[in-house]
Design a protein around this motif. Structure first.
Motif, PDB file in Angstrom:
ATOM      1  N   THR A  11       0.833  -1.155   0.080  1.00 28.08           N
ATOM      2  CA  THR A  11       0.077  -0.005  -0.110  1.00 28.08           C
ATOM      3  C   THR A  11       0.977   1.314   0.059  1.00 28.08           C
ATOM      4  N   LYS A  12       0.196   2.285  -0.269  1.00 22.49           N
ATOM      5  CA  LYS A  12       1.094   3.672  -0.224  1.00 22.49           C
ATOM      6  C   LYS A  12       0.343   4.699   0.723  1.00 22.49           C
ATOM      7  N   PRO A  13       1.199   5.274   1.485  1.00 23.92           N
ATOM      8  CA  PRO A  13       0.962   6.354   2.514  1.00 23.92           C
ATOM      9  C   PRO A  13      -0.211   7.544   1.739  1.00 23.92           C
ATOM     10  N   ARG A  14      -1.026   7.784   2.354  1.00 22.79           N
ATOM     11  CA  ARG A  14      -1.807   9.125   1.918  1.00 22.79           C
ATOM     12  C   ARG A  14      -1.141  10.477   1.546  1.00 22.79           C
ATOM     13  N   PHE A  15      -1.246  11.098   0.461  1.00 25.09           N
ATOM     14  CA  PHE A  15      -0.547  12.334   0.412  1.00 25.09           C
ATOM     15  C   PHE A  15       0.976  12.464   0.659  1.00 25.09           C
ATOM     16  N   ARG A  16       1.445  11.221   0.452  1.00 28.12           N
ATOM     17  CA  ARG A  16       2.947  11.016   1.099  1.00 28.12           C
ATOM     18  C   ARG A  16       3.269  11.339   2.377  1.00 28.12           C
ATOM     19  N   CYS A  17       2.406  11.284   3.283  1.00 31.43           N
ATOM     20  CA  CYS A  17       2.363  11.761   4.378  1.00 31.43           C
ATOM     21  C   CYS A  17       2.971  10.430   5.302  1.00 31.43           C
ATOM     22  N   PHE A  18       4.126  10.661   5.875  1.00 32.74           N
ATOM     23  CA  PHE A  18       4.523   9.615   6.919  1.00 32.74           C
ATOM     24  C   PHE A  18       5.899  10.170   7.668  1.00 32.74           C
ATOM     25  N   PHE A  62       9.328   8.520   9.752  1.00 27.78           N
ATOM     26  CA  PHE A  62      10.238   7.581  10.442  1.00 27.78           C
ATOM     27  C   PHE A  62      10.754   7.911  11.531  1.00 27.78           C
ATOM     28  N   TYR A  63      10.963   6.996  12.629  1.00 30.49           N
ATOM     29  CA  TYR A  63      11.474   7.232  13.928  1.00 30.49           C
ATOM     30  C   TYR A  63      11.670   5.966  14.576  1.00 30.49           C
ATOM     31  N   ASP A  64      12.829   5.956  15.339  1.00 27.93           N
ATOM     32  CA  ASP A  64      13.189   4.915  16.247  1.00 27.93           C
ATOM     33  C   ASP A  64      12.690   3.447  15.337  1.00 27.93           C
ATOM     34  N   SER A  65      13.005   3.044  14.300  1.00 28.43           N
ATOM     35  CA  SER A  65      12.797   1.895  13.716  1.00 28.43           C
ATOM     36  C   SER A  65      11.351   1.692  13.575  1.00 28.43           C
ATOM     37  N   ARG A  66      10.482   2.685  13.544  1.00 30.24           N
ATOM     38  CA  ARG A  66       8.968   2.919  13.327  1.00 30.24           C
ATOM     39  C   ARG A  66       8.507   3.771  12.228  1.00 30.24           C
ATOM     40  N   CYS A  67       7.285   3.692  11.921  1.00 30.10           N
ATOM     41  CA  CYS A  67       6.880   4.553  11.019  1.00 30.10           C
ATOM     42  C   CYS A  67       5.599   5.021  11.354  1.00 30.10           C
ATOM     43  N   GLN A  68       5.245   6.277  11.089  1.00 32.18           N
ATOM     44  CA  GLN A  68       3.581   6.494  11.321  1.00 32.18           C
ATOM     45  C   GLN A  68       3.335   7.097  10.047  1.00 32.18           C
ATOM     46  N   PHE A  69       1.886   6.603   9.524  1.00 36.53           N
ATOM     47  CA  PHE A  69       1.476   7.170   8.228  1.00 36.53           C
ATOM     48  C   PHE A  69       0.025   6.917   8.197  1.00 36.53           C
ATOM     49  N   PHE A  70      -0.706   7.608   7.278  1.00 36.14           N
ATOM     50  CA  PHE A  70      -2.040   7.829   6.891  1.00 36.14           C
ATOM     51  C   PHE A  70      -2.222   6.701   5.727  1.00 36.14           C
ATOM     52  N   CYS A  71      -3.455   5.718   5.697  1.00 28.40           N
ATOM     53  CA  CYS A  71      -3.528   5.012   4.717  1.00 28.40           C
ATOM     54  C   CYS A  71      -4.821   5.946   3.930  1.00 28.40           C
ATOM     55  N   ASP A  72      -5.026   5.504   2.797  1.00 30.55           N
ATOM     56  CA  ASP A  72      -6.127   6.129   1.925  1.00 30.55           C
ATOM     57  C   ASP A  72      -7.724   5.877   2.397  1.00 30.55           C
ATOM     58  N   GLN A  73      -7.786   5.174   3.499  1.00 35.25           N
ATOM     59  CA  GLN A  73      -9.286   5.340   4.115  1.00 35.25           C
ATOM     60  C   GLN A  73      -9.695   6.057   4.898  1.00 35.25           C
ATOM     61  N   ARG A  74     -10.846   6.795   4.791  1.00 41.30           N
ATOM     62  CA  ARG A  74     -11.327   7.914   5.297  1.00 41.30           C
ATOM     63  C   ARG A  74     -11.492   7.751   6.742  1.00 41.30           C
ATOM     64  N   VAL A  75     -11.593   6.510   7.341  1.00 41.02           N
ATOM     65  CA  VAL A  75     -11.578   6.438   8.833  1.00 41.02           C
ATOM     66  C   VAL A  75     -10.268   6.213   9.222  1.00 41.02           C
ATOM     67  N   CYS A  76      -9.371   6.370   8.592  1.00 37.64           N
ATOM     68  CA  CYS A  76      -7.909   6.254   9.041  1.00 37.64           C
ATOM     69  C   CYS A  76      -7.451   7.399   9.935  1.00 37.64           C
ATOM     70  N   VAL A  77      -7.262   6.984  11.144  1.00 34.46           N
ATOM     71  CA  VAL A  77      -6.715   8.172  12.065  1.00 34.46           C
ATOM     72  C   VAL A  77      -5.151   8.014  12.247  1.00 34.46           C
TER      73      VAL A  77
END
Length: 273
Positions: free
Chosen positions: A189-196, A198-213
């Motif tokens: 999958t790809k993150p929404r709006f290239r919004c992600f 990376f930190y401490d071997s982790r990644c925060q991102f939004f997917c394309d679902q409207r319900v995604c927080v």
């Protein structure tokens, strides 16, 4: 047609036929399946919900139920392909099978986990693999295939072709929010709006679902390099201790197996104007 109706009808037709059938045969045996070609997201869901298997036999693509091949009689195993053509997206050592493995795309734009690899390859290599077991007993993950040999065919070097391949394989982030994709252990999958982030071997991102927080996932790949304007995540379901996979239970948890970053040749031309 809703997914639930589609699922019930496809399963009914296959059960009544009791043998692998093409989509045209399935459609001809139903009064409600009118689509010339089935919606690919529905087909992907069926792989987990009813154990749908699709494969080529001669010139035809056949639909079947996984349970038919796992029975003691091994019905229809002679119809399964003996060779697969795949394009590699990620190479790694699979600890569950203790083998060198690859996550690759098959001709149906499906992600497959193939092992053990006998040779060294790189991302974008196209290989032809000789199948040892389409449904290996030592690995129940539905995307896993045991092979007994492989050969290099070519490398997909054209940037447009690479982007086209990944775009066609990438999925909606729906599988990250529901348990409808039973049995699924690989995703792209790809993150929404290239919004992600990376930190401490982790990644925060939004997917394309409207319900995604937002998602916050562990990243397995070290030193992921983001050098393109199109970013995609290869995801894998997390397993617990004692080789127990969370995907066997409600509430699947995922981690990022690898990152693919590409530059759109069209965007590159615009920037150079």
């Amino acid at each position: 047609m809703t997914y639930e109706k589609f699922k019930r009808e496809v399963e009914r037709v296959l059960q009544e036929k009791g043998r692998p059938a093409s989509w045209n045969e399935i459609r001809a045996s139903s009064s409600s399946l009118k689509q010339r070609a089935p919606y690919h997201v529905y087909v992907q869901k069926l792989q987990g919900d009813i154990g749908l298997v699709r494969f080529k036999s001669g010139a035809r693509t056949l639909w079947a139920l996984r349970s038919w091949f796992e029975s003691e009689s091994g019905d229809f195993k002679n119809l399964l392909p003996t060779e697969l053509r795949l394009i590699i997206l990620h190479l790694y050592h699979d600890t569950d099978t203790d083998a060198e493995a690859a996550i690759a795309v098959d001709e149906y734009r499906q992600l497959k986990r193939v092992y053990p690899l006998q040779h060294q390859f790189r991302r974008w290599d196209m290989i032809e693999a000789e199948v040892a077991d389409f449904f290996p007993a030592d690995d129940k993950r539905p995307e896993s295939i045991r092979i007994k040999g492989e050969s290099w065919l070519k490398k997909v070097e054209d940037a447009k072709e690479q982007l086209r391949l990944v775009e066609r394989t990438a999925e909606s982030g729906e599988f990250l929010h529901t348990d409808a994709w039973k049995g699924k252990t690989l995703g792209l999958t790809k993150p929404r709006f290239r919004c992600f982030y990376f930190y401490d071997s982790r990644c925060q991102f939004f997917c394309d679902q409207r319900v995604c927080v937002g998602h916050d996932m562990e990243v397995e790949e070290e030193d992921a390099e983001i050098i393109g304007d199109r970013v995609y995540f290869i995801l894998e379901a997390i397993k617990r201790a004692k080789r127990e996979f969370i995907w066997e239970k409600p509430g699947v948890e995922w981690h990022i197996k690898s990152v693919i970053a590409l530059t759109d040749p069209g965007q590159r031309r615009l920037l150079n104007l």
